[in-house]
Every structure is written in structure tokens, then in C-alpha cells.
Write a protein that holds these residues in place. Structure first.
Motif, PDB file in Angstrom:
ATOM      1  N   LEU A   1      29.670  47.422  51.902  1.00  0.00           N
ATOM      2  CA  LEU A   1      28.610  48.078  51.890  1.00  0.00           C
ATOM      3  C   LEU A   1      28.341  49.393  51.204  1.00  0.00           C
ATOM      4  CD1 LEU A   1      28.088  47.920  55.663  1.00  0.00           C
ATOM      5  CD2 LEU A   1      27.217  46.225  54.043  1.00  0.00           C
ATOM      6  N   ILE A   2      29.326  49.887  50.707  1.00  0.00           N
ATOM      7  CA  ILE A   2      29.311  51.464  50.136  1.00  0.00           C
ATOM      8  C   ILE A   2      28.416  51.427  48.913  1.00  0.00           C
ATOM      9  CG2 ILE A   2      30.597  52.924  48.636  1.00  0.00           C
ATOM     10  CD1 ILE A   2      33.122  52.273  50.427  1.00  0.00           C
ATOM     11  N   GLU A   3      28.370  50.483  48.199  1.00  0.00           N
ATOM     12  CA  GLU A   3      27.445  50.502  46.674  1.00  0.00           C
ATOM     13  C   GLU A   3      26.111  50.537  46.994  1.00  0.00           C
ATOM     14  OE1 GLU A   3      27.864  49.192  42.019  1.00  0.00           O
ATOM     15  OE2 GLU A   3      28.682  47.897  43.777  1.00  0.00           O
ATOM     16  N   ASN A   4      25.595  49.980  48.167  1.00  0.00           N
ATOM     17  CA  ASN A   4      24.443  49.896  48.501  1.00  0.00           C
ATOM     18  C   ASN A   4      23.741  51.111  48.824  1.00  0.00           C
ATOM     19  OD1 ASN A   4      24.360  46.928  48.440  1.00  0.00           O
ATOM     20  ND2 ASN A   4      25.056  46.839  50.569  1.00  0.00           N
ATOM     21  N   TYR A   5      24.618  52.256  49.036  1.00  0.00           N
ATOM     22  CA  TYR A   5      24.177  53.434  49.532  1.00  0.00           C
ATOM     23  C   TYR A   5      24.065  54.452  48.528  1.00  0.00           C
ATOM     24  CZ  TYR A   5      23.570  51.546  54.326  1.00  0.00           C
ATOM     25  OH  TYR A   5      23.456  50.849  55.565  1.00  0.00           O
ATOM     26  N   VAL A   6      24.584  54.246  47.283  1.00  0.00           N
ATOM     27  CA  VAL A   6      24.657  55.097  46.391  1.00  0.00           C
ATOM     28  C   VAL A   6      23.423  55.404  45.673  1.00  0.00           C
ATOM     29  CG1 VAL A   6      25.946  55.669  43.890  1.00  0.00           C
ATOM     30  CG2 VAL A   6      27.137  54.368  45.855  1.00  0.00           C
ATOM     31  N   THR A   7      23.311  56.740  45.548  1.00  0.00           N
ATOM     32  CA  THR A   7      21.857  57.168  44.794  1.00  0.00           C
ATOM     33  C   THR A   7      22.193  58.320  43.751  1.00  0.00           C
ATOM     34  OG1 THR A   7      21.552  59.085  46.165  1.00  0.00           O
ATOM     35  CG2 THR A   7      20.636  56.955  47.043  1.00  0.00           C
ATOM     36  N   ASN A   8      21.345  58.605  43.093  1.00  0.00           N
ATOM     37  CA  ASN A   8      21.513  59.497  41.899  1.00  0.00           C
ATOM     38  C   ASN A   8      22.197  60.884  42.592  1.00  0.00           C
ATOM     39  OD1 ASN A   8      19.282  60.502  42.806  1.00  0.00           O
ATOM     40  ND2 ASN A   8      18.360  60.611  41.065  1.00  0.00           N
ATOM     41  N   ARG A   9      22.128  61.347  43.953  1.00  0.00           N
ATOM     42  CA  ARG A   9      22.514  62.457  44.606  1.00  0.00           C
ATOM     43  C   ARG A   9      23.835  62.276  45.308  1.00  0.00           C
ATOM     44  NH1 ARG A   9      18.674  66.370  45.263  1.00  0.00           N
ATOM     45  NH2 ARG A   9      20.753  67.816  45.496  1.00  0.00           N
ATOM     46  N   THR A  10      24.484  60.980  45.199  1.00  0.00           N
ATOM     47  CA  THR A  10      25.745  60.672  45.743  1.00  0.00           C
ATOM     48  C   THR A  10      26.731  61.520  45.147  1.00  0.00           C
ATOM     49  OG1 THR A  10      24.747  58.610  46.555  1.00  0.00           O
ATOM     50  CG2 THR A  10      27.073  59.045  46.722  1.00  0.00           C
ATOM     51  N   LYS A  11      27.847  62.238  45.329  1.00  0.00           N
ATOM     52  CA  LYS A  11      28.830  62.871  44.801  1.00  0.00           C
ATOM     53  C   LYS A  11      30.165  62.429  45.287  1.00  0.00           C
ATOM     54  CE  LYS A  11      26.397  64.945  41.621  1.00  0.00           C
ATOM     55  NZ  LYS A  11      25.000  64.316  41.954  1.00  0.00           N
ATOM     56  N   ALA A  12      30.363  61.895  46.581  1.00  0.00           N
ATOM     57  CA  ALA A  12      31.544  61.563  47.171  1.00  0.00           C
ATOM     58  C   ALA A  12      31.389  60.519  48.256  1.00  0.00           C
ATOM     59  CB  ALA A  12      32.060  62.930  47.722  1.00  0.00           C
ATOM     60  N   ILE A  13      32.526  59.924  48.641  1.00  0.00           N
ATOM     61  CA  ILE A  13      32.896  59.126  49.414  1.00  0.00           C
ATOM     62  C   ILE A  13      33.805  59.557  50.339  1.00  0.00           C
ATOM     63  CG2 ILE A  13      33.498  56.758  50.162  1.00  0.00           C
ATOM     64  CD1 ILE A  13      32.954  55.862  47.399  1.00  0.00           C
ATOM     65  N   MET A  14      33.581  59.700  51.663  1.00  0.00           N
ATOM     66  CA  MET A  14      34.541  60.370  52.546  1.00  0.00           C
ATOM     67  C   MET A  14      35.026  59.252  53.512  1.00  0.00           C
ATOM     68  SD  MET A  14      34.342  63.616  55.368  1.00  0.00           S
ATOM     69  CE  MET A  14      34.316  64.950  53.866  1.00  0.00           C
ATOM     70  N   LEU A  15      36.416  58.936  53.318  1.00  0.00           N
ATOM     71  CA  LEU A  15      36.959  58.023  54.206  1.00  0.00           C
ATOM     72  C   LEU A  15      37.619  58.616  55.219  1.00  0.00           C
ATOM     73  CD1 LEU A  15      38.919  56.014  51.149  1.00  0.00           C
ATOM     74  CD2 LEU A  15      36.693  55.343  52.016  1.00  0.00           C
ATOM     75  N   VAL A  16      37.436  57.847  56.376  1.00  0.00           N
ATOM     76  CA  VAL A  16      38.168  58.331  57.674  1.00  0.00           C
ATOM     77  C   VAL A  16      39.202  57.036  57.930  1.00  0.00           C
ATOM     78  CG1 VAL A  16      37.677  59.032  60.067  1.00  0.00           C
ATOM     79  CG2 VAL A  16      35.965  59.302  58.186  1.00  0.00           C
ATOM     80  N   HIS A  17      40.331  57.610  58.108  1.00  0.00           N
ATOM     81  CA  HIS A  17      41.366  56.654  58.560  1.00  0.00           C
ATOM     82  C   HIS A  17      41.504  56.719  60.153  1.00  0.00           C
ATOM     83  CE1 HIS A  17      42.693  56.735  54.483  1.00  0.00           C
ATOM     84  NE2 HIS A  17      42.847  58.022  54.545  1.00  0.00           N
ATOM     85  N   LEU A  18      40.499  56.011  60.871  1.00  0.00           N
ATOM     86  CA  LEU A  18      40.338  56.154  61.956  1.00  0.00           C
ATOM     87  C   LEU A  18      41.306  55.439  62.948  1.00  0.00           C
ATOM     88  CD1 LEU A  18      37.882  57.494  63.866  1.00  0.00           C
ATOM     89  CD2 LEU A  18      36.906  55.036  63.874  1.00  0.00           C
ATOM     90  N   TYR A  19      41.840  56.140  63.857  1.00  0.00           N
ATOM     91  CA  TYR A  19      42.653  55.853  65.101  1.00  0.00           C
ATOM     92  C   TYR A  19      44.074  55.553  64.346  1.00  0.00           C
ATOM     93  CZ  TYR A  19      38.346  54.873  67.326  1.00  0.00           C
ATOM     94  OH  TYR A  19      36.723  54.842  68.003  1.00  0.00           O
ATOM     95  N   GLY A  20      44.323  56.021  63.407  1.00  0.00           N
ATOM     96  CA  GLY A  20      45.659  55.998  62.798  1.00  0.00           C
ATOM     97  C   GLY A  20      45.725  54.719  61.802  1.00  0.00           C
ATOM     98  N   ARG A  21      44.423  53.952  61.533  1.00  0.00           N
ATOM     99  CA  ARG A  21      44.580  52.890  60.416  1.00  0.00           C
ATOM    100  C   ARG A  21      44.182  53.272  59.053  1.00  0.00           C
ATOM    101  NH1 ARG A  21      43.239  46.546  61.252  1.00  0.00           N
ATOM    102  NH2 ARG A  21      43.582  45.942  59.036  1.00  0.00           N
ATOM    103  N   CYS A  22      44.845  52.940  57.906  1.00  0.00           N
ATOM    104  CA  CYS A  22      44.728  53.513  56.783  1.00  0.00           C
ATOM    105  C   CYS A  22      43.301  52.749  56.192  1.00  0.00           C
ATOM    106  CB  CYS A  22      45.950  52.859  55.821  1.00  0.00           C
ATOM    107  SG  CYS A  22      45.397  53.321  54.002  1.00  0.00           S
TER     108      CYS A  22
END
Length: 371
Positions: free
Chosen positions: A118-139
Motif C-alpha cells: 500500500l505504501i506507494e499509493n500514499y506517496v505525494t510530492n510532500r512525502t519525505k520518509a517512511i517510518m517502519l515500526v517493528h511491532l510486537y518484536g517482529r521485523c
């Protein structure tokens, strides 16, 4: 049965922790000393990155990364950061504290981490970063993230608060396979309940970007590279010597403790037989099981049942960030999967000190639940 007993967590280290505390006290040096330097070096070596900057806590670590990128001209106020919708509030606070805009994206229902498709669908000309969360301990890592980041020149920032010691099977940007060293920078937390937990608050920024590390270090020390001369409008966010010394000791045993958690997670997955439950996927070294999450449409009833059986559980997290009172500007947004997960997720007790006997008692209580 407590959800997590910190006395038991630290009991195995008690003698050494007390000895180390005495050494720090007797040294007369409590900030920005040899113990912090030692821990920074050890953590960089462990993760396979070039730089570690110890901070006061995990939230500050994330805040400092984004603030450093603003000071470096990589970002500016109003820029967007793609972030999973089902994360803890601290991830979002780090973004909004810097007057950046969080762009929420639904998770993958199987991994509970950010849905890469889904990530690319949300990229705009103001997007500068993707913040990944390794939730609950999973990479949370994959080639799709690297491809999108390269295509749109985006920074990849990891929220590694819950996954210290987890490994990816896909190499990170700087050549490491460890969470905390996969992207451009990572914020790490050593809150006492973490797999690598201090005896108080502390965190760290990890990166292989020399300029970023230098700016973060200055920002964390009042914006100063030289005492009484302030280049930036900075913060006061420094790990103290005592916590650094404690973490230096405990880091040596992290892999052993994480492996015990994996064994316990596998045991749970064998013992739990209630048809009401959706169990988490096993993921080998990619998961260090900071939390063992089960899902049920009857979550609240199950939690109440377990409480009556003497088993303490927790909910991570009952209300997603976009629905929190502190963010009225996002309350109108709808993320159906995130919102459903918040009503289904239940965290069971899991730690390195638990044995099969305790796990069996919990599993039998769950298996006997019927509503």
C-alpha cells in the motif's frame, strides 16, 4: 500471574547490577562518561551500524532523528511521513512534535506490520520518509520498501522500540540484517519492559549516516557541539551513566533471552487450542516476541475470564492514534483493519524467565474459555 514481573526479569542480574551501580556512584561521573561511550560502541557493533547516540528515552530518539533531518534541510515543516495506522502513540508524537504530517497506512493482517503493497499509493510530492515500526518484536522490512524509498528519494526511519535483536533475511541499506540498522536511522527504546530494558528510561539513535549522528548528538545536548555554544535550538535528552552501565551488562545476554522467548512463543502456539483464537505467525529470527498477540472477536470476555483465573493480560493498543482525543484533526479518518484489530488483540504474558509450566497453566485457562 503477573503480565510481566520486572523483579524476576532482573533477578538473574541482581548481583552484577548492584556492583555496577556502586562503581558508577563511586566514579563521581554520572553523565556523558565512559559507560555511555562503552554502551554506544557495543550497540553499534551488535547491530552492525556505524554510530549510536544514547538518548533519554525512545520517543526522544525518534524526535531527534526527524528534527535532525529538518536541521539538515532534508525535511521541512509540513512534509509527510508514511506510518502504520496501528502503532503506539509515541511513533506519531515524534512526527507531529516536529510539525510534520503523519500519513497513516493500514497494516498487513498476517504480520500486523505495515502493508508494503500500500505504501506507494500514499506517496505525494510532500512525502519525505517512511517510518517502519517493528511491532510486537517482529521485523518490518522488505525489498518493496527499499524500492519505493529509492524511487521517490525517501528516508527510511525505523521505530525499533520493540524489536531489539530481531533479524531480517533481507539486507538493510547499510549492509546489516538487524533491526535498528536496516534503514537510514532508527529510534530505539530501553524502557524497563523491553527485551533489552534499563532500570529507568533511556533510548538511542542508531545510524550509519555520520552527519545525522553528529546533528542528533548536538541536538540531544541542548543543540551544542561545544559547551556554552549552541548551534541548534536543542533538547536535553541524554542517557545517564547508570542506565548505560546496566544496558552494557544486559546486552551480552540479549540473544539468549530472545531465544527463550522464541521457545515460549512456539510452546504457546502448540498448547493453545481454542477455536476462538487467531494465533500469531512464527517467524524465526525475524521475531523476538516482545509481545505474544492473540486475536479474538470475544477479546473482552476472554480477558475477563483470564483475570478470574488469575492470569493478567494487556491490550496493545485499545485505541489507534488517529482516534485519540489529542488528534481531533484525524478523528474523521477510517482505517477498518486497524480499528478491528484494536478490538481483537490481546497480549499474553511472555518473558525469558517463564517456563513451560506457567505457559501450560495460561494455555489451559484459555482453552477452557467458552462464551
Amino acid at each position: 500471574m503477573k503480565f510481566l514481573d520486572l523483579q524476576k526479569v532482573n533477578a538473574v542480574y541482581a548481583t552484577d547490577l548492584k556492583r555496577i551501580a556502586a562503581e558508577v556512584i563511586d566514579s563521581g561521573w554520572y553523565l556523558l562518561g565512559k559507560y555511555v561511550k562503552l554502551f554506544e560502541e557495543q550497540l553499534s557493533f551488535y547491530l552492525g551500524c556505524k554510530y549510536t547516540v544514547a538518548t533519554g528515552n525512545g520517543l526522544d530518539a525518534l524526535r531527534l532523528i526527524l528534527r535532525a533531518y529538518i536541521e539538515m534541510g532534508v525535511m521541512q515543516e509540513g512534509d509527510e511521513v508514511i506510518v502504520p495506522a496501528n502503532t503506539y502513540i509515541a511513533t506519531i508524537l515524534a512526527i507531529t512534535d516536529n510539525r510534520l504530517v503523519p500519513v497513516f497506512v493500514e497494516p498487513d493482517e498476517q504480520t500486523l506490520n505495515l502493508d508494503f503493497s500500500l505504501i506507494e499509493n500514499y506517496v505525494t510530492n510532500r512525502t519525505k520518509a517512511i517510518m517502519l515500526v517493528h511491532l510486537y518484536g517482529r521485523c518490518c522490512w522488505g525489498e518493496q520498501v527499499k524500492v519505493v524509498a529509492r524511487k521517490y528519494n525517501l528516508k527510511i526511519v525505523e521505530d525499533n522500540a520493540q524489536a531489539m535483536g530481531a533479524k531480517s533475511h533481507i539486507c538493510g541499506l547499510s549492509g546489516s540484517y538487524m533491526t535498528g540498522a536496516l534503514g537510514d536511522a532508527a529510534g530505539n527504546s530501553f524502557y524497563p519492559t523491553k527485551n533489552l530494558g534499563a532500570l529507568g528510561d533511556s533510548g538511542a539513535v542508531t545510524t550509519s549516516d555520520e552527519e545525522l549522528a553528529m546533528v542528533v548528538r548536538a541536538l540531544a545536548n541542548y543543540g551544542s557541539e561545544k559547551k556554552y555554544y549552541n548551534r541548534y535550538q536543542g533538547f536535553n535528552s541524554r542517557m545517564d551513566e547508570l542506565q548505560a552501565a546496566f544496558l552494557s551488562l544486559k546486552l551480552k545476554y540479549l540473544d539468549i533471552e530472545n531465544e527463550r522467548r522464541r521457545v515460549n512463543a512456539e510452546t504457546y502456539s502448540i498448547l493453545l487450542q481454542n477455536a476462538e483464537l487467531i494465533l500469531p505467525q512464527q517467524a524465526g529470527e525475524e521475531h523476538i516476541w516482545h509481545q505474544y498477540i492473540v486475536r479474538s472477536s470475544k477479546r473482552n470476555q476472554l480477558q475477563n475470564w483470564l483475570q478470574k483465573q488469575g492470569v493478567d493480560t494487556q491490550i496493545h493498543y485499545p485505541l489507534p492514534p488517529h482516534l485519540q482525543e489529542c488528534y481531533p484533526e484525524y478523528n474523521h479518518l477510517s482505517f477498518p483493519l486497524t480499528e478491528r484489530l484494536s478490538q481483537e488483540i490481546l497480549s499474553l504474558p511472555i518473558s525469558s524467565y517463564m517456563g513451560k509450566e506457567e505457559l501450560t497453566i495460561i494455555a489451559e485457562a484459555i482453552n477452557s474459555f467458552a462464551e
